[in-house]
Write a protein that holds these residues in place. Structure first.
Motif, PDB file in Angstrom:
ATOM      1  N   ARG A   1       0.863  -1.187   0.000  1.00 47.95           N
ATOM      2  CA  ARG A   1       0.000   0.000   0.000  1.00 47.95           C
ATOM      3  C   ARG A   1       0.899   1.236   0.000  1.00 47.95           C
ATOM      4  O   ARG A   1       2.022   1.199   0.496  1.00 47.95           O
ATOM      5  N   SER A   2       0.338   2.316  -0.520  1.00 48.64           N
ATOM      6  CA  SER A   2       1.055   3.585  -0.424  1.00 48.64           C
ATOM      7  C   SER A   2       0.055   4.678  -0.144  1.00 48.64           C
ATOM      8  O   SER A   2      -1.150   4.484  -0.312  1.00 48.64           O
ATOM      9  N   GLU A   3       0.544   5.805   0.332  1.00 46.74           N
ATOM     10  CA  GLU A   3      -0.341   6.950   0.535  1.00 46.74           C
ATOM     11  C   GLU A   3       0.454   8.219   0.323  1.00 46.74           C
ATOM     12  O   GLU A   3       1.679   8.225   0.479  1.00 46.74           O
TER      13      GLU A   3
ATOM     14  N   PHE B   1       5.018   4.141   2.217  1.00 46.40           N
ATOM     15  CA  PHE B   1       5.014   2.905   1.420  1.00 46.40           C
ATOM     16  C   PHE B   1       5.050   1.728   2.384  1.00 46.40           C
ATOM     17  O   PHE B   1       5.852   1.729   3.323  1.00 46.40           O
ATOM     18  N   PHE B   2       4.194   0.747   2.149  1.00 44.46           N
ATOM     19  CA  PHE B   2       4.165  -0.433   3.009  1.00 44.46           C
ATOM     20  C   PHE B   2       4.206  -1.685   2.147  1.00 44.46           C
ATOM     21  O   PHE B   2       3.591  -1.714   1.078  1.00 44.46           O
ATOM     22  N   ALA B   3       4.963  -2.669   2.611  1.00 46.26           N
ATOM     23  CA  ALA B   3       5.038  -3.959   1.920  1.00 46.26           C
ATOM     24  C   ALA B   3       5.058  -5.046   2.989  1.00 46.26           C
ATOM     25  O   ALA B   3       5.783  -4.924   3.975  1.00 46.26           O
TER      26      ALA B   3
ATOM     27  N   GLY C   1      -2.305   3.544   5.412  1.00 45.10           N
ATOM     28  CA  GLY C   1      -1.708   2.623   4.440  1.00 45.10           C
ATOM     29  C   GLY C   1      -1.205   1.353   5.115  1.00 45.10           C
ATOM     30  O   GLY C   1      -1.347   0.249   4.581  1.00 45.10           O
ATOM     31  N   GLY C   2      -0.605   1.509   6.281  1.00 46.04           N
ATOM     32  CA  GLY C   2      -0.093   0.354   7.013  1.00 46.04           C
ATOM     33  C   GLY C   2      -1.221  -0.536   7.510  1.00 46.04           C
ATOM     34  O   GLY C   2      -1.157  -1.768   7.434  1.00 46.04           O
TER      35      GLY C   2
END
Ligand SMILES: [Zn+2]
Lengths: 383, 301
Positions: free
Chosen positions: A237-239, A372-374, A253-254
């Protein structure tokens, strides 16, 4: 439904301040060769290569995918680079996994690296462009206010961050690849280090490391004799960094990313159903913050979990058994290391920092201004 | 001139054999020096199979004569131990700081003493790989090697990219305001959120923003960092970089806080921009020296 994907090889370099004996190409090759050896494969067995690193200014290396193609045996194969700031290592693994899950390839090599000794992250993050309307003060200056706000909201006592700083370094003593090894590390040592960006002390921060990490990902049909870690869920996810009302302490996002990866893996109670988590914690206070963001604790309660010892290696939900980013930080690789360490745990191959009987593990990375989350979930049982 | 004061009676005296002593090298040392003149380093084998560099005529282990077998070694070698010479003296091989080092050349079983031109004491360490720097004119002397120098392990890659930057429409509009002592923001027609600095689209709604709003130069510190590392834009250390939400806006800006001791800054503290005098203003954020407390009561966050 996507095709099953498994980690069948993991390779890491010993993380350290300066790897003067190898070029960047030599560094990534070392990790890749170890991953291939773990998988019982050679370069010929790899269909495609995905590489990640931090932004170009970090080492001034543009297009590492071109420069490193030979070192990674990619001649004549698809090769691509992934680029999501500090979360890039995680995103790299996920792009690689998607190539298997989508049925495009059977075996993908994913690699990420950073040679911080040949660069300067603070310089690269604060280039002082003209016409800037905002004061940019580097990673510590950027994240310290969010930590302060977390402390205000949650009422967490000030030693919580130091507990994480100690706990992760104690874990690092059990990990032969870890960079920071501080025998006898204790609260007093952390508290006696200089205050850099209040409330962050020197030992509340991650080191600058040289290192690379690699994994071989495989489809179900192309496993080897190596023990697989099955991918149970993947999410990114991103924001936007500048958005009115954005919660920088507990980013949406997280939360969304975690909800997505848990749904895929069938996790409803992460605290109880996940055996071990490798979470991107570059400043110690991010452990309690992410405990809440990732649903291991309710909002405002994460620090109590840390304080209770639940996240220690002998706690009920160990976080960063490897020592985490606080102990080793080759920035571009740091996310991939989290994903790889999660895989090692469910393969039962984490050595001295193995969590007994780990069957389901979370790998997590974040980057940019926490935008940014992965994440991925891996498990010992085929989904 | 000899002194006439008996207590300091002193004179200089030099002993120097006219033209220098001649030495006969003998076959072993002679071969070594001859090879040096040709730009090669050789060692001599002992009966036990050791390679002595520099060669000796008699094996120190057994007292026997060495064999007649010479083997080329090096030219690279490894520093075993070293001593740094910070102030070279007359007669030293180099006129700048250098190291005397025991260097074991590749293929040799003993170490050779020579100078290492390492530039800096920090470059010296046991295990350092070095190579000879030969003189162009060689005579058959150990100084045919001027010194040893470290192998090339690093290069400096100078990268410079020059840009011609323009701030763009939105930032230009904002900076025009700043030049006049006004913060220009905007209100999204979709979500009604007020953004500052002025921008042309809403990151939440993705729509164009057309409504311009002048924003007061007062606001509230939502959170902050006390920075203990120096920064060229901050007047001193520690300095406070704060998230400041200007009144009537929905997003904070990051700016310096001043006019108050760093440790007295609070979340919820009311602040106002401190502008530089009008005649010094440009289209730049440097028009704002920092934000200083207004003295109003703190805001509940
Ligand atoms: Zn909007």
């Amino acid at each position: 439904m996507s095709n099953p994907c498994a980690v069948i090889g993991v390779g890491q370099t010993r993380y350290t301040t300066k790897r003067r004996d190898v070029s960047i190409a030599g560094l990534v090759r070392e990790a890749a060769l170890r991953a291939l050896q773990d998988a019982g494969l050679t370069w010929q067995d790899i269909d495609a290569v995905v590489i990640g690193k931090a932004p170009d200014l970090f080492e001034g290396v543009m297009m590492p995918e071109a420069y490193l193609a030979d070192a990674l045996g990619a001649a004549g194969k698809p090769m691509m680079r992934v680029h999501t700031a500090g979360s890039v290592g995680g995103s790299t693994a996920l792009v690689g996994a998607s190539l298997i899950q989508g049925g495009v390839h059977d075996r993908v090599l994913v690699v990420a690296f950073e040679k911080q000794s040949e660069s300067n992250a603070t310089w690269a993050l604060s280039t002082h462009q003209p016409f800037s309307a905002s004061l940019v003060v580097g990673a510590g200056g950027y994240f310290a206010p969010h930590i302060r706000e977390y402390i205000r909201r949650s009422g967490a006592p000030e030693h919580i961050g130091h507990l994480v700083a100690v706990k992760d370094r104690q874990n690092a003593l059990k990990n032969p690849y870890a960079h920071l090894r501080i025998p006898g590390i204790n609260l007093k040592m952390v508290e006696s280090t200089p205050m850099l960006w209040e409330p962050i002390r020197y030992l509340d921060t991650c080191p600058s490391s040289d290192g690379a990490c690699a994994m071989v990902l495989s489809s179900a049909g192309k496993l080897t004799d190596s023990t697989p870690a099955w991918v149970l869920g993947t999410a990114m996810r991103s924001e936007p960094i500048f958005r009115a009302g954005r919660d920088t302490v507990n980013p949406q996002g997280g939360k969304d990313c975690a909800a997505d990866v848990y749904r895929q893996a069938g996790i409803t109670d992460p605290r109880r159903e996940i055996d071990v988590a490798e979470v991107y914690v570059p400043f110690s206070w991010y452990e309690p913050m992410w405990l809440e963001n990732l649903g291991f604790a309710t909002e405002g309660e994460g620090w109590k979990l840390t304080e209770s010892g639940a996240t220690a290696l002998d706690g009920d939900i160990p976080w960063n058994a490897s020592g985490g980013v606080l102990s080793s930080n080759p920035i571009g690789a740091s996310g991939l290391i989290r994903f790889a360490e999660a895989a090692l745990q469910v393969r039962g191959m984490a050595g001295e920092h193995q969590v007994d009987g780990a069957r389901r593990a979370l790998g997590h990375a974040y980057g940019g201004g926490a935008q940014f989350f992965a994440m991925w979930m891996v498990g010992s049982d085929r989904p | 001139m000899p002194s006439s004061d008996p207590t300091t009676l002193r004179a200089r005296h030099a002993l120097e054999f006219p033209g220098g002593y001649t030495r006969t090298t003998g076959p072993v040392i002679g071969r070594f020096l001859t090879e040096l003149r040709d730009g090669r380093v050789v060692g001599v084998r002992t009966a036990a199979g050791r390679t002595l560099v520099p060669p000796l005529e008699y094996d120190p282990d057994t007292g026997d004569a060495v064999t007649e077998e010479f083997v080329e070694v090096g030219p690279a070698g490894t520093v075993e131990s070293w001593a740094w010479v910070n102030t070279p003296r007359k007669g030293h091989p180099l006129d700048r700081p250098f190291a005397w080092a025991l260097i074991r050349l590749d293929g040799a079983d003993t170490a050779l003493v020579h100078a290492v031109d390492a530039g800096d004491v920090k470059a010296m360490r046991p295990g350092l790989r070095v190579r000879p720097r030969w003189r162009a004119e060689r005579t058959g002397h150990i100084t045919d090697i001027e010194s040893f120098v470290p192998e090339v392990t690093r290069i400096v890659s100078e990268v410079r990219v020059e840009y011609s930057l323009r701030p763009g429409l939105a930032l230009t509009r904002f900076l025009q305001g700043v030049a006049e002592g006004v913060f220009i923001g905007c209100r999204c027609g979709g979500c009604h959120k007020v953004y500052v600095p002025y921008r042309l689209s809403c990151p939440e709604c993705g729509v164009s923003i057309t409504e311009e709003v002048a924003v007061p130069d007062t606001g509230t510190v939502t959170t902050f960092a006390i920075n203990n590392l120096p920064d060229p834009r901050a007047p001193e250390v520690p300095f406070v970089s704060a998230y400041i939400q200007l009144d009537g806006t929905d997003i904070p800006m990051i700016a310096l806080v001043g006019g108050i001791a760093a440790h007295e800054v609070r979340q919820g503290m009311r602040v106002r921009a401190v502008w530089v005098p009008e005649e010094e203003r440009t289209m730049s954020m440097s028009n704002i020296k920092w934000f200083a407390p207004t003295g109003e009561p703190d805001v509940e966050l």
